[in-house]
Design a protein around this motif. Structure first.
Motif, PDB file in Angstrom:
ATOM      1  N   GLY A 115       0.809  -1.212   0.000  1.00  0.00           N
ATOM      2  CA  GLY A 115       0.000   0.000   0.000  1.00  0.00           C
ATOM      3  C   GLY A 115       0.841   1.259   0.000  1.00  0.00           C
ATOM      4  N   GLU A 116       0.148   2.387  -0.093  1.00  0.00           N
ATOM      5  CA  GLU A 116       0.823   3.680  -0.093  1.00  0.00           C
ATOM      6  C   GLU A 116       0.859   4.294   1.300  1.00  0.00           C
ATOM      7  OE1 GLU A 116      -1.042   6.232  -2.907  1.00  0.00           O
ATOM      8  OE2 GLU A 116      -0.723   4.878  -4.606  1.00  0.00           O
ATOM      9  N   PHE A 117      -0.002   3.837   2.203  1.00  0.00           N
ATOM     10  CA  PHE A 117      -0.090   4.434   3.531  1.00  0.00           C
ATOM     11  C   PHE A 117      -0.756   3.455   4.488  1.00  0.00           C
ATOM     12  CE2 PHE A 117      -3.749   5.749   0.980  1.00  0.00           C
ATOM     13  CZ  PHE A 117      -4.795   5.260   1.734  1.00  0.00           C
ATOM     14  N   VAL A 118      -0.660   3.786   5.774  1.00  0.00           N
ATOM     15  CA  VAL A 118      -1.402   3.046   6.798  1.00  0.00           C
ATOM     16  C   VAL A 118      -2.422   3.999   7.412  1.00  0.00           C
ATOM     17  CG1 VAL A 118       0.513   1.481   7.272  1.00  0.00           C
ATOM     18  CG2 VAL A 118       0.275   3.573   8.618  1.00  0.00           C
ATOM     19  N   LEU A 119      -3.478   3.436   7.968  1.00  0.00           N
ATOM     20  CA  LEU A 119      -4.565   4.225   8.535  1.00  0.00           C
ATOM     21  C   LEU A 119      -4.460   4.305  10.058  1.00  0.00           C
ATOM     22  CD1 LEU A 119      -7.659   2.959   6.502  1.00  0.00           C
ATOM     23  CD2 LEU A 119      -6.546   5.193   6.312  1.00  0.00           C
ATOM     24  N   ALA A 120      -4.863   5.441  10.585  1.00  0.00           N
ATOM     25  CA  ALA A 120      -4.891   5.658  12.023  1.00  0.00           C
ATOM     26  C   ALA A 120      -5.870   6.796  12.301  1.00  0.00           C
ATOM     27  CB  ALA A 120      -3.491   6.012  12.533  1.00  0.00           C
ATOM     28  N   PRO A 121      -6.145   7.090  13.563  1.00  0.00           N
ATOM     29  CA  PRO A 121      -7.015   8.232  13.848  1.00  0.00           C
ATOM     30  C   PRO A 121      -6.435   9.545  13.348  1.00  0.00           C
ATOM     31  CG  PRO A 121      -6.779   6.846  15.787  1.00  0.00           C
ATOM     32  CD  PRO A 121      -5.789   6.348  14.788  1.00  0.00           C
ATOM     33  N   SER A 122      -5.117   9.721  13.552  1.00  0.00           N
ATOM     34  CA  SER A 122      -4.463  10.992  13.231  1.00  0.00           C
ATOM     35  C   SER A 122      -3.087  10.731  12.627  1.00  0.00           C
ATOM     36  CB  SER A 122      -4.311  11.848  14.501  1.00  0.00           C
ATOM     37  OG  SER A 122      -5.563  12.068  15.122  1.00  0.00           O
ATOM     38  N   ALA A 123      -2.523  11.765  12.042  1.00  0.00           N
ATOM     39  CA  ALA A 123      -1.208  11.652  11.404  1.00  0.00           C
ATOM     40  C   ALA A 123      -0.100  11.781  12.444  1.00  0.00           C
ATOM     41  CB  ALA A 123      -1.069  12.716  10.325  1.00  0.00           C
ATOM     42  N   VAL A 124      -0.107  10.861  13.409  1.00  0.00           N
ATOM     43  CA  VAL A 124       0.877  10.854  14.490  1.00  0.00           C
ATOM     44  C   VAL A 124       1.653   9.541  14.394  1.00  0.00           C
ATOM     45  CG1 VAL A 124       1.263  11.018  16.964  1.00  0.00           C
ATOM     46  CG2 VAL A 124      -0.666  12.223  15.933  1.00  0.00           C
ATOM     47  N   LYS A 125       2.905   9.654  14.069  1.00  0.00           N
ATOM     48  CA  LYS A 125       3.746   8.481  13.834  1.00  0.00           C
ATOM     49  C   LYS A 125       4.175   7.831  15.145  1.00  0.00           C
ATOM     50  CE  LYS A 125       8.350   7.446  11.915  1.00  0.00           C
ATOM     51  NZ  LYS A 125       9.539   8.070  11.269  1.00  0.00           N
ATOM     52  N   VAL A 126       4.210   6.507  15.153  1.00  0.00           N
ATOM     53  CA  VAL A 126       4.820   5.802  16.276  1.00  0.00           C
ATOM     54  C   VAL A 126       6.307   5.650  15.966  1.00  0.00           C
ATOM     55  CG1 VAL A 126       4.324   3.495  15.333  1.00  0.00           C
ATOM     56  CG2 VAL A 126       4.697   3.781  17.778  1.00  0.00           C
ATOM     57  N   GLU A 127       7.141   5.900  16.933  1.00  0.00           N
ATOM     58  CA  GLU A 127       8.582   5.846  16.703  1.00  0.00           C
ATOM     59  C   GLU A 127       9.082   4.403  16.720  1.00  0.00           C
ATOM     60  OE1 GLU A 127      10.368   8.432  15.792  1.00  0.00           O
ATOM     61  OE2 GLU A 127       8.559   9.657  15.962  1.00  0.00           O
ATOM     62  N   GLY A 128      10.149   4.161  15.964  1.00  0.00           N
ATOM     63  CA  GLY A 128      10.782   2.855  15.998  1.00  0.00           C
ATOM     64  C   GLY A 128      10.702   2.110  14.694  1.00  0.00           C
ATOM     65  N   THR A 129      11.029   0.830  14.780  1.00  0.00           N
ATOM     66  CA  THR A 129      11.049  -0.038  13.616  1.00  0.00           C
ATOM     67  C   THR A 129      10.210  -1.280  13.867  1.00  0.00           C
ATOM     68  OG1 THR A 129      13.070  -1.120  14.409  1.00  0.00           O
ATOM     69  CG2 THR A 129      13.343   0.754  12.916  1.00  0.00           C
ATOM     70  N   VAL A 130       9.882  -1.993  12.797  1.00  0.00           N
ATOM     71  CA  VAL A 130       9.027  -3.168  12.879  1.00  0.00           C
ATOM     72  C   VAL A 130       9.784  -4.322  13.546  1.00  0.00           C
ATOM     73  CG1 VAL A 130       7.743  -4.895  11.549  1.00  0.00           C
ATOM     74  CG2 VAL A 130       7.717  -2.473  10.852  1.00  0.00           C
ATOM     75  N   PRO A 131       9.247  -4.919  14.606  1.00  0.00           N
ATOM     76  CA  PRO A 131       9.909  -6.081  15.212  1.00  0.00           C
ATOM     77  C   PRO A 131      10.123  -7.195  14.194  1.00  0.00           C
ATOM     78  CG  PRO A 131       8.156  -5.271  16.626  1.00  0.00           C
ATOM     79  CD  PRO A 131       8.028  -4.529  15.319  1.00  0.00           C
ATOM     80  N   ARG A 132      11.277  -7.826  14.297  1.00  0.00           N
ATOM     81  CA  ARG A 132      11.696  -8.922  13.405  1.00  0.00           C
ATOM     82  C   ARG A 132      12.068  -8.429  12.021  1.00  0.00           C
ATOM     83  NH1 ARG A 132       8.897 -14.486  15.215  1.00  0.00           N
ATOM     84  NH2 ARG A 132       7.996 -13.854  17.194  1.00  0.00           N
ATOM     85  N   MET A 133      11.815  -7.146  11.749  1.00  0.00           N
ATOM     86  CA  MET A 133      12.185  -6.557  10.446  1.00  0.00           C
ATOM     87  C   MET A 133      12.684  -5.138  10.717  1.00  0.00           C
ATOM     88  SD  MET A 133       9.092  -7.956   7.989  1.00  0.00           S
ATOM     89  CE  MET A 133      10.016  -7.715   6.477  1.00  0.00           C
ATOM     90  N   ARG A 134      13.807  -5.045  11.384  1.00  0.00           N
ATOM     91  CA  ARG A 134      14.305  -3.769  11.880  1.00  0.00           C
ATOM     92  C   ARG A 134      14.691  -2.802  10.758  1.00  0.00           C
ATOM     93  NH1 ARG A 134      12.272  -3.353  16.840  1.00  0.00           N
ATOM     94  NH2 ARG A 134      12.842  -5.118  18.173  1.00  0.00           N
ATOM     95  N   GLU A 135      14.767  -3.297   9.528  1.00  0.00           N
ATOM     96  CA  GLU A 135      15.073  -2.400   8.421  1.00  0.00           C
ATOM     97  C   GLU A 135      13.883  -1.528   8.029  1.00  0.00           C
ATOM     98  OE1 GLU A 135      13.502  -6.202   6.509  1.00  0.00           O
ATOM     99  OE2 GLU A 135      14.699  -5.608   8.262  1.00  0.00           O
TER     100      GLU A 135
END
Length: 347
Positions: A115-135
């Motif tokens: 996809g081009e984006f992920v959905l959430a209530p607001s445009a507030v990013k969570v910090e960090g990287t994806v577990p098991r896929m730190r890249e």
């Protein structure tokens, strides 16, 4: 003494559990590349059918809900068929199993679904990287439009229907641990100024709509919900959250759900704005069936139930290390100690 853990417990007129010990949802990332449950997963769950109720690992309701590799889905015919093997295996051993329905919201990543984006209530990013896929670093989410919110509600409802088709005894809506539904309930992640944000009533609107849509689709007696009144995972704390959950729990009290389940890693954690632990805060505002979890032993959980802190005890990592956890506790046999090395295989 843990005798109270082995008493049958009636959730409602539809479902009675053989004991008060639940297997907590445990993400294992063991589905195949099409997110279909495997035969190995069926055997894994069947070995734990002695629990009063198994709550499945978190299971995504649609492709853009994926935030971790190889987490199972419940939206394709192949996935429904794969879960049917799991539920058949659990039922053959006399067990009961709920599907935990999941959308990770801003913790999703476009890598998984192209996809081009992920959905959430607001445009507030969570910090960090994806577990098991730190890249993979997390992205700034797109605030869900009204039309997208309506579609999410419909997709949660359809996933619940798919769960029943797959043979599950019910569903637990994952409304905890910083994922999509929980993101609507906390000020740090919900900065909307429309009817889905800004006040407790508005912030609870989408979560309650999901609960009501699923209860209408499969029955409130087969619908449960996990919640995190205390922000602790992928979420910043905000004292105003207390007002949201005061309202939310009052609304849940009016619904005859199968149970409400606390989402917390360690229930000894004290939240200043809740004036205590997440379970104590919830119990004071929710009188119906409550599931406690979070670093309890059988002994401390039994004591908590005896003190009416909650009604059912969910056990997590010890169930990974001890497929026969219930029998070990019942007979006083020592438990195998959990180790992170056990995550590499399903036993």
């Amino acid at each position: 003494m843990t005798d109270n853990l082995f008493q049958p417990y009636a959730l409602n007129d539809t479902l009675t559990l053989q004991n008060r010990i639940l297997m907590a949802p445990l993400t294992r990332c063991m589905a195949d590349d099409d997110l279909v449950p495997t035969d190995t997963m069926a055997a894994y769950y069947a070995r734990r059918a002695d629990s009063g109720l198994i709550i499945s690992e978190a299971t995504i309701i649609r492709p853009d809900g994926q935030g971790y590799p190889n987490t199972p889905g419940l939206y394709s015919p192949a996935q429904i068929a794969g879960w049917r093997k799991v539920t058949d295996a659990v039922h053959a051993k006399g067990g009961k199993i709920f599907a935990q329905l999941w959308h990770t919201g801003r913790v999703a990543h476009p890598h998984f679904f192209g996809g081009e984006f992920v959905l959430a209530p607001s445009a507030v990013k969570v910090e960090g990287t994806v577990p098991r896929m730190r890249e993979l670093s997390y992205t700034v989410p797109k605030p869900a439009s009204h039309e997208e919110i309506e579609q999410l509600i419909a997709d949660y409802s359809q996933a619940a229907a798919n769960a029943i088709d797959a043979g599950f005894d019910g569903v637990e809506i994952h409304g905890a641990n910083g994922y999509l539904i929980d993101q609507f309930l906390h000020y740090s992640s919900n900065q909307r100024e429309d009817e889905f944000g800004g006040t407790p009533e508005n912030m609870a609107r989408f979560p309650l709509a999901v609960v009501d849509a699923i209860a209408e689709r499969i029955g409130a007696d087969r619908t449960a919900l996990r919640i995190s009144p205390g922000a602790y995972f992928n979420m910043e704390t905000d004292a105003r959250d207390r007002q949201v959950f005061d309202y939310f729990l009052a609304q849940l009290e009016q619904r005859n759900l199968a149970f409400v389940h606390i989402g917390i890693f360690d229930d000894s954690t004290v939240f200043d704005y809740l004036e205590g632990t997440a379970s104590a805060y919830t119990r004071a505002r929710y009188s119906k069936t409550l599931v406690g979890v979070g670093s309890y032993t059988a002994e401390s959980g039994s004591e908590a139930i005896a003190k009416d802190q909650f009604d059912l005890l969910a056990i997590g990592r010890p169930f990974i290390a001890n497929p026969d956890y219930v029998q070990r506790v019942k007979t006083g046999k020592p438990l195998v100690e959990y180790s992170d090395t056990m995550l590499a295989e399903l036993i």
